[in-house]
Design an enzyme around this catalytic site. Structure first.
Site, PDB file in Angstrom:
ATOM      1  N   CYS A 231      -3.353   6.909   6.000  1.00  0.00           N
ATOM      2  CA  CYS A 231      -3.344   6.520   4.587  1.00  0.00           C
ATOM      3  C   CYS A 231      -4.585   7.050   3.887  1.00  0.00           C
ATOM      4  CB  CYS A 231      -3.371   5.004   4.418  1.00  0.00           C
ATOM      5  SG  CYS A 231      -2.386   4.115   5.601  1.00  0.00           S
TER       6      CYS A 231
ATOM      7  N   GLU B 102       0.899  -1.159   0.000  1.00  0.00           N
ATOM      8  CA  GLU B 102       0.000   0.000   0.000  1.00  0.00           C
ATOM      9  C   GLU B 102       0.929   1.198   0.000  1.00  0.00           C
ATOM     10  OE1 GLU B 102      -2.727   0.124   3.398  1.00  0.00           O
ATOM     11  OE2 GLU B 102      -2.582   2.302   3.246  1.00  0.00           O
TER      12      GLU B 102
END
Lengths: 516, 516
Positions: B256, B222
């Site tokens: 995130c 990610e």
């Protein structure tokens, strides 16, 4: 932009435009259209196979069968779409009382976008323009652009035209030709994933191009497999030898699942006892002898392309001069022009282990290495060092699957007492094989991949670049799907698969419980 | 071998040995052990959070909550294992009458092998040593070796020791420290897959190392996300501004899922009408004004590490001197040492489009760009050019999910008539967002990721290197599983999940029919 860039750009943009409508087409409608493609392929069978035969020399029987298989893949994916399980609908209702409060979250799969497919040489229908990658991507709701294999360009054009007639928009299946087309295709910003079946070198090159994108996209490649066969001491030597020789030489050995390594118990006298082609060999033993005899009685044939032909000869030459490796048998060439001969080599387990990783590499064609072991307990350490494979096969006196069922009239029984050899004969190698290969076969042969719900055609590198995925069978659709989760989404905007009233009747997992 | 190579080799070999027993442990037993880890984390809560607070400055409330979330992830995966659906058992019985005859084929998932996990900086518990990658890999039956994040080494050591006490073998969770550990870890032949949460630069470097392996293994990374928010004209400006400012500054913007772009309707007068900090800006309009006021009232804080702090200041500096981009508001720094200030910039849609791809890059921290559009129909063309994101959010007067349910006493109703704005307001952008992001949020905020069955935390690159997979929620286990198909396998050697009598009661798909 160069000429080929412009061509690719046009084909991909058209595919993307057609794909935008296709992805919005309900799954049940896509299913009906896939069945129409299956019908169209069968309807044009008499035109399709001769064109492929002229280009591939694979023969009428095989090619007619392959078109049938290709059509049946379209039917399987129609079934998959009607079932609805591939949407993987999951619903978690809100829980305002949780800490922290939980929103309403619902997830399902959507098509990834335009898929680029690199066709394989060895199955001009089943792994080519209308092959498994294409049908699974179309089923997923993706448009497809195929890079034709240079070994069968006319078959590719004819297949594409047959398929397109049955699609709602011909642009859903783009087709490009030529080595130069590959680069611009995988670099195109509208291409969202790539499927590939071919060589390790070719696949590695394409992977390199993809990694140069600003947004490296998923690459699902099948790059090679040596497909080891482990013959346990209880197995029947004559049956093993006959089955092995047939599997090795099927389609002139040009199967991804061709058995390239066979481990057999060596003879009672382990010392060197003979000389074959300048190489000293140990006493053969009944397995080695039977395999040698069976392969000597086989006939080769003409390979798919001149490049594959040359590659096979080079690989066989490399093996034949390798220290410790003896030539065990050579089949006949047959009468066709440019035919190659089947070949088997033989090597003791220790010398094979010393020759890794080279001796574990795939040799594409009808050649294999017979590896002679003294004790099954010596096998796990060597098997652990093999590269990933699509398949691994065990032969034993213990009956499995279909044999068990047939013998017991549908009732499976434990046959240990009858056979003298029990499943424990395989106990040490099975855990090793489960990590080595994607499909484990008992008392059968790896060539031939059933197109079913349970099939897995993949494995660790180089069998697959994505070992969690398969390129054959119902689960192949997953490669072209990406999940989207909807959080607190309005009912009116939810896809029907995610509505509480489940109007399409798809399997849903609701608040953790699967509802089939 | 260098010193660090030797250390990594020892840790990975121990993990592999422990993993061999763990993978053979029945799923139900693994579930009980995961619950034991959850208990152990909560039992040591009072020791864990202060160590993390000293290293990360995230505060008691947040860190206590994060340990709770981490424990609840272990409980979710215990549930996943007891459900048995993650085995994905599929059984196709033989069909000797088919052409060609079909063998008995059964498939299920097995653990991939040792998993290397690169811990993130921003969640010292939930995305670190005992985070989502670790728990999903342990649940899958894999041993794990974590590369600790340099931002919280002591928290990492303490967490590992707490988790290990609850595992049957402490070697199931290896922990290594230091920048130099990453290379040897991902190159190790016994490591079978890699999980990573971090920066685009870091993830790209690790991907490069993996690609140099003789057998490139799966990489689930990610790498960054800008998380666009689209505010439709019907939305309430005050509510949007308040929610946005809170989400932007949560955890000093170090999520995130931090909302880095917000698209709002511009004011009635589109001409340039003011001057802020040397940049000419267009008339603000109520959305822009409300957001500016809300962010001006926020307070920043100290960031996780000096490197992240410097990166934030550089990114904000680059934005502030960019032509066409105006500084809209700056929050307060607060009283802590080394605090940074929240910042919002503003840019008209056309100038934003001209500034892509740079203006679409993530700026890690409490900074965002307000993009002003004239007409919602101008949005799709620009949204299509954004990089992949973990989330995309829509704000509208139409109520969704939890709101709908709450208002209707559990009964959802179509509110078009009541609200003056219908779901059709979003109709053009939803299909674009479904291809842009892995999670779509209605009238909410992207920070905060529910750990549930339906959650998807992924998206196109750079949100994820593998957009078919998620790193949060029940489906995260799939990354660490590989299917194995058994063809004509003897009943006595089949895993219990694949037996006809289904002794474990797992969901099975039998001859095409799903049985929950």
């Amino acid at each position: 932009m160069t000429g080929i860039d412009t061509v690719i750009d046009t084909v991909v943009e058209r595919a993307a435009a057609a794909g935008a409508k296709w992805r919005a087409t309900p799954a049940a409608e896509r299913a009906t259209i896939l069945e129409g493609v299956a019908d169209a392929l069968l309807k044009h069978l008499d035109e399709l196979w001769p064109v492929a035969d002229a280009e591939t020399h694979l023969g009428e029987v095989r090619l007619r069968g392959e078109v049938g298989r290709t059509a049946s893949q379209f039917r399987l994916f129609a079934e998959v779409l009607r079932d609805g399980g591939s949407a993987e609908a999951v619903i978690d209702h809100a829980d305002p009382g949780a800490t922290p409060p939980r929103p309403d979250v619902r997830r399902m799969n959507h098509p990834v976008g335009v898929v680029a497919v690199f066709a394989a040489s060895n199955f001009p229908f089943a792994f080519s323009v209308a092959g498994g990658d294409t049908v699974s991507a179309l089923a997923a709701g993706c448009a497809v652009v195929v890079k034709a294999h240079e070994g069968h360009p006319e078959t590719s054009d004819l297949t594409a035209s047959v398929v397109r007639q049955a699609l709602p928009d011909p642009d859903l299946l783009g087709l490009v030709h030529g080595f130069d087309a590959g680069g611009p295709l995988v670099r195109h910003s509208l291409v969202s994933a790539v499927g590939f079946t071919g060589s390790l070198a070719g696949g590695t090159a394409i992977k390199g191009l993809i990694d140069q994108r600003p947004d490296p996209i998923p690459f699902y490649g099948e790059l090679g497999s040596v497909n080891p066969v482990i013959v346990l001491p209880s197995a029947d030597a004559a049956a093993v030898a006959a089955g092995f020789a047939a599997s090795l030489t099927l389609g002139v050995g040009q199967f991804c699942t061709n058995p390239g390594l066979i481990f057999v118990p060596e003879g009672p006298d382990g010392d060197t006892a003979g000389d074959a082609g300048g190489h000293r060999v140990r006493d053969a033993g009944e397995f080695e002898r039977a395999i040698g005899d069976a392969v000597a009685a086989t006939t080769g044939g003409r390979m798919l392309t001149a490049k594959i032909h040359d590659g096979y000869l080079r690989a066989v030459d490399r093996l034949s001069v390798r220290a410790g490796v003896a030539r065990l048998a050579t089949g006949a060439a047959g009468t066709v022009a440019d035919a190659v001969t089947p070949q088997v080599f033989s090597v003791p387990l220790e010398a094979f282990a010393d020759g890794l990783p080279e001796l574990g590499e795939e040799c594409f064609g009808p050649a294999a290495i017979v590896v002679k072991y003294r004790n099954p307990s010596d096998l796990p350490a060597v098997l652990r060092r093999l590269p990933g494979s699509l398949t691994a096969t065990v032969h034993s006196a213990v009956q499995g699957g279909a044999q068990e069922a047939a013998q017991a009239g549908g009732q499976r029984v434990d046959q240990r007492a009858d056979q003298g050899a029990g499943p424990e004969e395989a106990a040490d190698i099975v855990p090793v094989l489960e990590r080595l290969a994607g499909r484990l076969i008992w008392n059968g042969w790896p060539t031939g991949v059933a197109v079913t719900w349970a099939m897995h055609h993949g494995g660790p590198w180089p069998a697959s670049t994505a070992p969690a995925h398969t390129s054959v069978g119902a689960a192949a659709i997953r490669r072209w799907l990406t999940p989207v989760a909807y959080q607190d989404w309005p009912e009116a905007l939810l896809p029907p698969e995610l509505r509480d009233d489940n109007p399409l009747g798809v399997p849903q997992r609701v608040d953790g419980r699967l509802r089939a």
